[in-house]
Design a protein around this motif. Structure first.
Motif, PDB file in Angstrom:
ATOM      1  N   LYS A 163      -5.222   9.302 -43.280  1.00  0.00           N
ATOM      2  CA  LYS A 163      -5.827   8.527 -44.370  1.00  0.00           C
ATOM      3  C   LYS A 163      -7.202   9.054 -44.778  1.00  0.00           C
ATOM      4  CE  LYS A 163      -7.238   4.662 -41.329  1.00  0.00           C
ATOM      5  NZ  LYS A 163      -6.292   4.865 -40.194  1.00  0.00           N
ATOM      6  N   TYR A 164      -7.793   9.910 -43.956  1.00  0.00           N
ATOM      7  CA  TYR A 164      -9.099  10.491 -44.306  1.00  0.00           C
ATOM      8  C   TYR A 164      -8.963  11.826 -45.035  1.00  0.00           C
ATOM      9  CZ  TYR A 164     -10.401   7.024 -40.868  1.00  0.00           C
ATOM     10  OH  TYR A 164     -10.542   5.852 -40.188  1.00  0.00           O
ATOM     11  N   ALA A 223     -13.412  10.789 -36.068  1.00  0.00           N
ATOM     12  CA  ALA A 223     -14.864  10.551 -36.193  1.00  0.00           C
ATOM     13  C   ALA A 223     -15.469  11.457 -37.264  1.00  0.00           C
ATOM     14  CB  ALA A 223     -15.544  10.772 -34.843  1.00  0.00           C
ATOM     15  N   VAL A 224     -15.183  12.740 -37.194  1.00  0.00           N
ATOM     16  CA  VAL A 224     -15.806  13.668 -38.148  1.00  0.00           C
ATOM     17  C   VAL A 224     -15.234  13.466 -39.555  1.00  0.00           C
ATOM     18  CG1 VAL A 224     -14.300  15.709 -37.825  1.00  0.00           C
ATOM     19  CG2 VAL A 224     -16.713  16.012 -38.400  1.00  0.00           C
ATOM     20  N   LEU A 225     -13.979  13.078 -39.637  1.00  0.00           N
ATOM     21  CA  LEU A 225     -13.394  12.836 -40.963  1.00  0.00           C
ATOM     22  C   LEU A 225     -13.999  11.598 -41.616  1.00  0.00           C
ATOM     23  CD1 LEU A 225      -9.639  13.756 -40.358  1.00  0.00           C
ATOM     24  CD2 LEU A 225     -11.432  15.129 -41.456  1.00  0.00           C
ATOM     25  N   LYS A 226     -14.348  10.602 -40.789  1.00  0.00           N
ATOM     26  CA  LYS A 226     -15.034   9.412 -41.325  1.00  0.00           C
ATOM     27  C   LYS A 226     -16.405   9.800 -41.878  1.00  0.00           C
ATOM     28  CE  LYS A 226     -13.146   5.465 -38.819  1.00  0.00           C
ATOM     29  NZ  LYS A 226     -13.298   4.625 -37.626  1.00  0.00           N
ATOM     30  N   ALA A 254     -19.795  10.682 -46.669  1.00  0.00           N
ATOM     31  CA  ALA A 254     -20.618  11.572 -47.496  1.00  0.00           C
ATOM     32  C   ALA A 254     -19.945  11.863 -48.840  1.00  0.00           C
ATOM     33  CB  ALA A 254     -20.877  12.877 -46.740  1.00  0.00           C
ATOM     34  N   GLY A 255     -18.756  11.333 -49.055  1.00  0.00           N
ATOM     35  CA  GLY A 255     -18.059  11.531 -50.330  1.00  0.00           C
ATOM     36  C   GLY A 255     -17.500  12.927 -50.518  1.00  0.00           C
ATOM     37  N   ILE A 256     -17.240  13.627 -49.428  1.00  0.00           N
ATOM     38  CA  ILE A 256     -16.736  15.009 -49.533  1.00  0.00           C
ATOM     39  C   ILE A 256     -15.219  15.027 -49.319  1.00  0.00           C
ATOM     40  CG2 ILE A 256     -16.872  17.354 -48.579  1.00  0.00           C
ATOM     41  CD1 ILE A 256     -19.727  16.637 -47.621  1.00  0.00           C
ATOM     42  N   PRO A 257     -14.461  15.531 -50.284  1.00  0.00           N
ATOM     43  CA  PRO A 257     -13.006  15.626 -50.084  1.00  0.00           C
ATOM     44  C   PRO A 257     -12.652  16.622 -48.980  1.00  0.00           C
ATOM     45  CG  PRO A 257     -13.641  16.655 -52.169  1.00  0.00           C
ATOM     46  CD  PRO A 257     -14.881  16.021 -51.604  1.00  0.00           C
ATOM     47  N   VAL A 258     -11.639  16.288 -48.193  1.00  0.00           N
ATOM     48  CA  VAL A 258     -11.200  17.171 -47.102  1.00  0.00           C
ATOM     49  C   VAL A 258      -9.735  17.539 -47.327  1.00  0.00           C
ATOM     50  CG1 VAL A 258     -10.886  17.438 -44.619  1.00  0.00           C
ATOM     51  CG2 VAL A 258     -12.803  16.084 -45.483  1.00  0.00           C
ATOM     52  N   ILE A 259      -9.468  18.833 -47.293  1.00  0.00           N
ATOM     53  CA  ILE A 259      -8.135  19.356 -47.575  1.00  0.00           C
ATOM     54  C   ILE A 259      -7.660  20.188 -46.389  1.00  0.00           C
ATOM     55  CG2 ILE A 259      -6.905  20.975 -49.101  1.00  0.00           C
ATOM     56  CD1 ILE A 259      -8.919  19.923 -51.298  1.00  0.00           C
ATOM     57  N   GLN A 286     -18.265  22.662 -36.866  1.00  0.00           N
ATOM     58  CA  GLN A 286     -18.319  23.370 -38.151  1.00  0.00           C
ATOM     59  C   GLN A 286     -18.172  22.395 -39.318  1.00  0.00           C
ATOM     60  OE1 GLN A 286     -15.218  26.225 -37.355  1.00  0.00           O
ATOM     61  NE2 GLN A 286     -16.563  27.446 -36.044  1.00  0.00           N
ATOM     62  N   ILE A 287     -17.238  21.473 -39.182  1.00  0.00           N
ATOM     63  CA  ILE A 287     -17.031  20.490 -40.263  1.00  0.00           C
ATOM     64  C   ILE A 287     -18.296  19.648 -40.427  1.00  0.00           C
ATOM     65  CG2 ILE A 287     -15.680  18.469 -40.967  1.00  0.00           C
ATOM     66  CD1 ILE A 287     -13.284  19.822 -39.421  1.00  0.00           C
ATOM     67  N   ARG A 288     -18.900  19.294 -39.312  1.00  0.00           N
ATOM     68  CA  ARG A 288     -20.157  18.521 -39.355  1.00  0.00           C
ATOM     69  C   ARG A 288     -21.252  19.310 -40.078  1.00  0.00           C
ATOM     70  NH1 ARG A 288     -19.749  15.799 -34.029  1.00  0.00           N
ATOM     71  NH2 ARG A 288     -18.716  14.069 -35.077  1.00  0.00           N
ATOM     72  N   SER A 289     -21.317  20.610 -39.811  1.00  0.00           N
ATOM     73  CA  SER A 289     -22.352  21.415 -40.480  1.00  0.00           C
ATOM     74  C   SER A 289     -22.075  21.517 -41.987  1.00  0.00           C
ATOM     75  CB  SER A 289     -22.475  22.801 -39.839  1.00  0.00           C
ATOM     76  OG  SER A 289     -21.445  23.646 -40.299  1.00  0.00           O
ATOM     77  N   PHE A 290     -20.811  21.501 -42.372  1.00  0.00           N
ATOM     78  CA  PHE A 290     -20.487  21.502 -43.812  1.00  0.00           C
ATOM     79  C   PHE A 290     -20.974  20.198 -44.460  1.00  0.00           C
ATOM     80  CE2 PHE A 290     -16.405  24.067 -42.675  1.00  0.00           C
ATOM     81  CZ  PHE A 290     -17.140  25.236 -42.583  1.00  0.00           C
TER      82      PHE A 290
END
Ligand code: GYE
Length: 309
Positions: free
Chosen positions: A114-115, A89-92, A97-102, A65-69
């Motif tokens: 750190k990601y 891996a997916v957080l990297k 892609a410059g997308i913030p993750v919360i 799902q995160i990959r599809s986002f």
């Protein structure tokens, strides 16, 4: 147009064109349902669009799902991690892609943090400490030993790790308290019932003084099983639970559980404020926590308590 006044730190987009990807970890409990509603309602109030996916208790699903986002180029990703490790891996990819993750509700391991841009956490350690404080109060002037069973939620989840750590820390130094068995019930009613039934084959539950169950759904399953025995929950065994759902409070009022520590599910408004700060390049903290109350048999006004989940 060319004459527009200069703006400082202008948002790249206005709220209605901002898209958030939200991966919820599952639908194991009524707490989880309320948390999902909190996030979706707060996003609608902020006029953000949401791509909502549910991982159905599978890390693999959540990673997909995160990959599809990321492929959809959302403006921000929010996810509730079912377990603490295995996200690097997916957080990297999100970072590239410059997308913030919360993070919503649960934490991930320090090495993977750190990601992560920021987080709105429920206070797992604090909830465990509050559970311990109740048990200590309940067993004041009791000689001991106090034999305890702990029913965890998801294996390797920050919430179960934190709750048991807070509980252990809260009872540390008092040799009366002994944990004689621990099991995993995945935060589900059916699993709570199943693990306590299996445990009863190995340990005589008549010798147990306390069951600390990490959420109300599992507790309801445990009560269901105990009602098939001669053991009176809340009297013969002290039952301490977490979440404070309406059904949990009702069981507390009936005297079948002794304390219910709230886990506040309302992360949505804080998450949306945070996303606003992040997308507008304003300063924000690395994490935020929600506050919880304690409900117990020592309270006098339980009859007026109304819960939203
Ligand atoms: O207590 C439980 C849910 O992570 C805090 O997960 C959350 C827990 C909550 O399934 O009911």
């Amino acid at each position: 147009g060319g004459c527009a006044p200069r703006q400082k730190a202008a948002p790249a987009k206005s709220a209605p064109s901002i898209v958030i990807g939200f991966s919820q970890l599952g639908q194991e409990s009524s707490w989880r349902q309320r948390n999902t509603d909190s996030v979706l309602t707060a996003a609608a109030d902020a006029r953000y669009r949401v791509l909502y996916r549910n991982g159905d208790s599978s890390q693999e699903q959540q990673i997909k799902q995160i990959r599809s986002f990321i492929i959809s180029r959302v403006d921000a990703i929010v996810f509730a991690p079912i377990v603490e490790t295995g996200w690097t891996a997916v957080l990297k990819e999100a970072r590239a892609a410059g997308i913030p993750v919360i993070l919503d509700d649960r934490n991930i391991a320090p090495a993977e943090r750190k990601y992560i841009t920021s987080a709105v956490f429920t206070d797992a350690v604090g909830e465990g400490q509050k559970a311990a404080a109740f048990v200590k109060k309940k067993f004041t002037n009791h000689q001991g030993p106090v034999r305890m069973v702990q029913i965890y939620g998801n294996k390797d989840s920050s919430v179960s790790v934190g709750r048991s750590r807070g509980f252990t820390e809260g009872l540390a130094g008092d040799g009366r308290f002994q944990t004689v068995a621990t099991e995993y019930g995945d935060f589900m009613i059916s699993k709570g019932e199943e693990v306590i039934r299996q445990l009863a084959q190995k340990v005589d539950l008549h010798t147990i003084d306390v069951i600390f169950s990490h959420n109300d759904d599992m507790t309801l399953g445990i009560l269901k099983y105990l009602k098939t025995t001669d053991i009176k929950p809340g009297k013969d065994i002290v039952i301490v639970s977490i979440d404070a759902t309406q059904e949990g409070i009702d069981a507390l009022r009936r005297g079948e559980i002794n304390a219910d520590i709230e886990c506040n599910p309302e992360t949505g408004p804080k998450l949306m404020n945070l996303i606003n700060l992040v997308l507008n390049q304003q300063s924000f903290a690395s994490s935020y926590y929600l506050e919880d109350q304690v409900f117990s048999e020592f309270d006098t006004h339980l009859a007026t308590v109304k819960r939203r989940y």
